[in-house]
Design a protein around this motif. Structure first.
Motif, mmCIF file in Angstrom:
data_model
loop_
_atom_site.group_PDB
_atom_site.id
_atom_site.type_symbol
_atom_site.label_atom_id
_atom_site.label_comp_id
_atom_site.label_asym_id
_atom_site.label_seq_id
_atom_site.Cartn_x
_atom_site.Cartn_y
_atom_site.Cartn_z
ATOM 1 N N CYS A 43 0.701 -1.134 0.217
ATOM 2 C CA CYS A 43 0.002 0.023 0.228
ATOM 3 C C CYS A 43 0.859 1.168 -0.140
ATOM 4 O O CYS A 43 1.715 1.310 0.901
ATOM 5 C CB CYS A 43 -0.946 -0.020 1.230
ATOM 6 S SG CYS A 43 -1.766 -1.520 1.407
ATOM 7 N N HIS A 44 0.835 2.227 -0.971
ATOM 8 C CA HIS A 44 1.483 3.110 -1.305
ATOM 9 C C HIS A 44 1.209 4.380 -0.291
ATOM 10 O O HIS A 44 0.044 4.237 0.414
ATOM 11 C CB HIS A 44 1.825 3.641 -2.600
ATOM 12 C CG HIS A 44 0.373 4.086 -3.187
ATOM 13 N ND1 HIS A 44 -0.007 5.225 -2.906
ATOM 14 C CD2 HIS A 44 -0.302 3.621 -4.321
ATOM 15 C CE1 HIS A 44 -1.263 5.659 -3.719
ATOM 16 N NE2 HIS A 44 -1.205 4.528 -4.398
ATOM 17 N N ALA A 45 2.111 5.265 -0.290
ATOM 18 C CA ALA A 45 1.804 6.518 0.468
ATOM 19 C C ALA A 45 0.943 7.557 -0.224
ATOM 20 O O ALA A 45 0.641 7.186 -1.229
ATOM 21 C CB ALA A 45 3.178 6.944 1.227
ATOM 22 N N LEU A 46 0.968 8.641 0.226
ATOM 23 C CA LEU A 46 -0.125 9.793 -0.230
ATOM 24 C C LEU A 46 0.103 9.999 -1.507
ATOM 25 O O LEU A 46 -1.000 9.769 -2.375
ATOM 26 C CB LEU A 46 0.034 10.836 0.544
ATOM 27 C CG LEU A 46 -1.145 12.142 0.497
ATOM 28 C CD1 LEU A 46 -2.309 11.954 1.009
ATOM 29 C CD2 LEU A 46 -0.278 13.466 0.952
ATOM 30 N N GLY A 147 3.432 2.099 4.269
ATOM 31 C CA GLY A 147 3.688 2.981 5.123
ATOM 32 C C GLY A 147 3.190 4.297 5.107
ATOM 33 O O GLY A 147 2.601 4.555 4.109
ATOM 34 N N SER A 148 3.130 5.113 6.131
ATOM 35 C CA SER A 148 2.412 6.549 6.127
ATOM 36 C C SER A 148 1.024 5.961 6.211
ATOM 37 O O SER A 148 0.368 5.226 6.701
ATOM 38 C CB SER A 148 3.056 7.209 5.274
ATOM 39 O OG SER A 148 2.642 8.740 5.458
ATOM 40 N N VAL A 149 0.305 6.796 5.243
ATOM 41 C CA VAL A 149 -1.087 6.515 5.096
ATOM 42 C C VAL A 149 -1.453 5.104 4.308
ATOM 43 O O VAL A 149 -2.440 4.546 4.502
ATOM 44 C CB VAL A 149 -1.827 7.778 4.014
ATOM 45 C CG1 VAL A 149 -1.199 7.475 2.698
ATOM 46 C CG2 VAL A 149 -3.366 7.469 4.264
ATOM 47 N N GLY A 150 -0.277 4.575 3.683
ATOM 48 C CA GLY A 150 -0.393 3.346 3.316
ATOM 49 C C GLY A 150 -0.585 2.138 4.444
ATOM 50 O O GLY A 150 -1.193 1.031 4.325
ATOM 51 N N GLY A 151 0.026 2.831 5.502
ATOM 52 C CA GLY A 151 -0.155 1.919 6.684
ATOM 53 C C GLY A 151 -1.328 2.105 7.543
ATOM 54 O O GLY A 151 -1.976 0.864 7.808
ATOM 55 N N MET A 152 -2.189 3.064 7.286
ATOM 56 C CA MET A 152 -3.559 3.070 7.620
ATOM 57 C C MET A 152 -4.344 2.290 6.794
ATOM 58 O O MET A 152 -5.167 1.537 7.208
ATOM 59 C CB MET A 152 -4.182 4.450 7.403
ATOM 60 C CG MET A 152 -3.572 5.477 8.411
ATOM 61 S SD MET A 152 -4.133 7.236 8.007
ATOM 62 C CE MET A 152 -3.485 8.052 9.894
ATOM 63 N N ASN A 153 -4.156 1.959 5.370
ATOM 64 C CA ASN A 153 -4.528 1.174 4.136
ATOM 65 C C ASN A 153 -4.402 -0.195 5.010
ATOM 66 O O ASN A 153 -5.415 -1.132 4.966
ATOM 67 C CB ASN A 153 -4.215 1.292 3.092
ATOM 68 C CG ASN A 153 -4.698 0.895 1.830
ATOM 69 O OD1 ASN A 153 -4.450 1.133 0.780
ATOM 70 N ND2 ASN A 153 -5.615 0.092 2.151
ATOM 71 N N VAL A 154 -3.214 -0.554 5.459
ATOM 72 C CA VAL A 154 -3.131 -1.987 5.825
ATOM 73 C C VAL A 154 -4.084 -2.105 7.159
ATOM 74 O O VAL A 154 -4.594 -3.206 7.420
ATOM 75 C CB VAL A 154 -1.705 -2.101 6.521
ATOM 76 C CG1 VAL A 154 -1.276 -3.245 7.204
ATOM 77 C CG2 VAL A 154 -0.663 -1.924 5.228
ATOM 78 N N LEU A 155 -4.156 -1.160 8.081
ATOM 79 C CA LEU A 155 -4.946 -1.569 9.228
ATOM 80 C C LEU A 155 -6.321 -1.592 8.898
ATOM 81 O O LEU A 155 -7.354 -2.530 9.348
ATOM 82 C CB LEU A 155 -4.688 -0.153 10.095
ATOM 83 C CG LEU A 155 -3.576 0.115 10.734
ATOM 84 C CD1 LEU A 155 -3.641 1.390 11.626
ATOM 85 C CD2 LEU A 155 -3.126 -0.874 11.641
ATOM 86 N N GLU A 156 -6.630 -0.945 7.699
ATOM 87 C CA GLU A 156 -8.173 -0.914 7.362
ATOM 88 C C GLU A 156 -8.464 -2.313 6.869
ATOM 89 O O GLU A 156 -9.530 -3.033 6.971
ATOM 90 C CB GLU A 156 -8.584 0.115 6.256
ATOM 91 C CG GLU A 156 -10.265 0.162 5.902
ATOM 92 C CD GLU A 156 -10.886 0.705 6.984
ATOM 93 O OE1 GLU A 156 -12.185 0.504 6.774
ATOM 94 O OE2 GLU A 156 -10.325 1.097 8.038
ATOM 95 N N TRP A 157 -7.599 -3.088 6.096
ATOM 96 C CA TRP A 157 -7.595 -4.234 5.874
ATOM 97 C C TRP A 157 -7.923 -5.318 6.872
ATOM 98 O O TRP A 157 -8.723 -6.171 6.811
ATOM 99 C CB TRP A 157 -6.361 -4.780 5.009
ATOM 100 C CG TRP A 157 -6.683 -4.739 3.647
ATOM 101 C CD1 TRP A 157 -6.071 -3.569 2.613
ATOM 102 C CD2 TRP A 157 -7.163 -5.777 2.502
ATOM 103 N NE1 TRP A 157 -6.429 -3.973 1.511
ATOM 104 C CE2 TRP A 157 -6.801 -5.198 1.401
ATOM 105 C CE3 TRP A 157 -7.746 -6.963 2.695
ATOM 106 C CZ2 TRP A 157 -7.584 -5.781 0.132
ATOM 107 C CZ3 TRP A 157 -7.799 -7.469 1.631
ATOM 108 C CH2 TRP A 157 -7.934 -7.222 0.259
ATOM 109 N N ALA A 172 5.572 3.271 9.870
ATOM 110 C CA ALA A 172 5.287 4.770 10.261
ATOM 111 C C ALA A 172 3.995 5.524 10.036
ATOM 112 O O ALA A 172 3.683 6.318 9.169
ATOM 113 C CB ALA A 172 6.403 5.586 9.281
ATOM 114 N N THR A 173 3.008 4.772 10.852
ATOM 115 C CA THR A 173 1.769 5.292 10.720
ATOM 116 C C THR A 173 1.148 5.221 12.159
ATOM 117 O O THR A 173 1.706 5.024 13.375
ATOM 118 C CB THR A 173 1.046 4.234 10.094
ATOM 119 O OG1 THR A 173 -0.132 4.947 9.527
ATOM 120 C CG2 THR A 173 0.931 2.949 10.513
ATOM 121 N N ALA A 174 -0.203 5.499 12.094
ATOM 122 C CA ALA A 174 -1.083 5.523 13.405
ATOM 123 C C ALA A 174 -2.633 5.106 13.171
ATOM 124 O O ALA A 174 -2.869 5.130 11.923
ATOM 125 C CB ALA A 174 -0.891 6.876 13.953
ATOM 126 N N ALA A 175 -3.281 5.062 14.047
ATOM 127 C CA ALA A 175 -4.715 4.899 13.964
ATOM 128 C C ALA A 175 -5.541 5.858 13.396
ATOM 129 O O ALA A 175 -6.456 5.612 13.014
ATOM 130 C CB ALA A 175 -5.188 4.304 15.328
#
Length: 400
Positions: A43-46, A147-157, A172-175
């Motif tokens: 999942c890519h960043a912004l 990473g970054s907002v891509g990490g949020m994408n991971v969490l949403e999965w 490098a992300t957060a909830a």
């Protein structure tokens, strides 16, 4: 390395906001061979694209990037080894790198969607990726990494499709964004909106594009992605030199004071960015980032992750004030409380938020070990107590 580079239609798509478009096209790149249980989604960043790793078929003009954004991590023999894994990266809806977004043609009007494109969310990115994987015949994922907002994408999965993935790596992300990051995102967006050439997002048929506002927004972003220490080390207070070319008009006092190296760097980054990115897409994607909240629809982050019983590797960087270590530990705590076997690997770095992109020597070993062995990988240090001791305030834009 076997490479697929395609744009696939996933048909009519309803966004989380309730609006629909008749056809969503998703641009993706895939590397390696699918064997049934070896798929890894990236999942890519912004402002990233699907162009993760370099290859002969790459058209960087189409990818919209000067180079593959994680080429040091993805490829044969690298941390995400394409000899072992079938690696897929999809450009997200709302972007301008191949997947349908505001700059795409609306089939009902024959003109770009512009501001009529539906508002997008991280949930929409996740559902578009799920639809793409269905088209590719990939029902289940060994891992999802971002990473970054891509990490949020991971969490949403992990929240929306917990049974579809075994391992997740949010880096490098957060909830959710903290207040300072929300404020800076708002300023970036206002810079674009205040550009007279923006015209409410209706600028595609005009020669003058809203590049000035987008340039300022990009410069603010670059400052967010660096740390105080890395900026001091890289630029200091040095003058840019006599041959440096100003991108922005000089102010009335410029003849008396130096054009500094850090200004020249930011001007260059802004100039290259506005030539490849769509201002409307920037607005849409920053909004999606700002409004992401892992706990939405649930009582807590722990509850949101309650159905995910796989394994997780959270990675944080000590110099990252955009997503500081304490937010990474809070995320790791939520995963542990939800029952997921979790390691929080904290990397000592003064580079800033961009460390996950530019420090492959630190990111690669724990990532490779986790994909192969899970949280018990030998290169992984679960710094539960140590991470609580990091105080990221000193790395903040407004810290001392």
């Amino acid at each position: 390395m076997n490479v697929e580079r395609e744009t696939v239609s996933v048909g009519e798509f309803e966004f989380a906001c309730g609006e629909s478009i008749p056809d969503l096209e998703v641009a993706y790149e895939a590397y390696g061979e699918f064997t049934g249980d070896n798929a890894v989604l990236l999942c890519h960043a912004l402002t990233g694209s699907a162009h993760v790793a370099s290859h002969r078929e790459a058209d960087d003009a189409t990818a919209g990037q000067a180079r593959a954004w994680w080429d040091d991590i993805v490829g044969p023999g690298k941390a995400i080894d394409t000899n072992d894994f079938y690696v897929v990266c999809a450009n997200v809806p709302g972007s301008c790198y191949g997947t349908t977004g505001p700059a795409s043609e609306n089939p009902e009007t024959g003109a770009p969607y512009g501001p009529d494109f539906p508002p997008v969310s991280v949930a929409d990115w996740t559902e578009a990726q799920r639809r793409l994987l269905d088209e590719l015949g990939v029902p289940h994922l060994h891992a999802i990494v971002g990473g970054s907002v891509g990490g949020m994408n991971v969490l949403e999965w992990a929240k929306r499709h917990p049974d579809h993935v075994d391992r997740i790596v949010p880096i490098a992300t957060a909830a959710r964004l903290d207040t300072q990051s929300l404020a800076l995102h708002g300023i970036k967006r206002r810079a674009v909106l205040a550009d007279p050439a923006y015209r409410g997002g209706e600028y595609y048929d005009r020669e003058d594009r809203p590049t000035e506002g987008l340039a300022v927004a990009r410069q603010i972003g670059h400052v967010m992605y660096l740390s105080k220490a890395s900026m001091d080390r890289k630029f200091g207070r040095r003058s840019a030199g006599r041959d440096a070319q100003r991108t922005f008009p000089a102010d009335p006092t410029a003849q008396y004071f130096p054009y500094r190296d850090v200004e020249s760097y930011l001007d260059y980054q802004a100039e290259t960015f506005v030539g490849r990115f769509d201002p409307n897409s920037f607005i849409y994607l920053t909004r999606a980032t700002e409004n992401y909240d892992l706990s939405a629809g649930f009582e807590s982050d722990e509850d949101a992750l309650g159905a995910f019983d796989g394994e997780a590797l959270v990675m944080s960087f000590t110099g990252d004030w955009h997503f500081p270590v304490e937010q990474g530990e809070a995320l790791a705590d939520a995963l542990r409380a939800a029952g997921a076997e979790t390691a929080h690997h904290v990397i000592e770095s003064d580079h800033g938020h961009d460390a996950f992109l530019v420090e492959p020597e630190n990111v690669g070993p724990p990532l490779a070990d986790f994909l192969a062995e899970g949280p018990e990988g030998s290169a992984i240090t679960d710094t539960v107590e140590q991470s609580r001791d990091y105080a990221p305030v000193h790395n903040s834009l407004f810290g001392t």
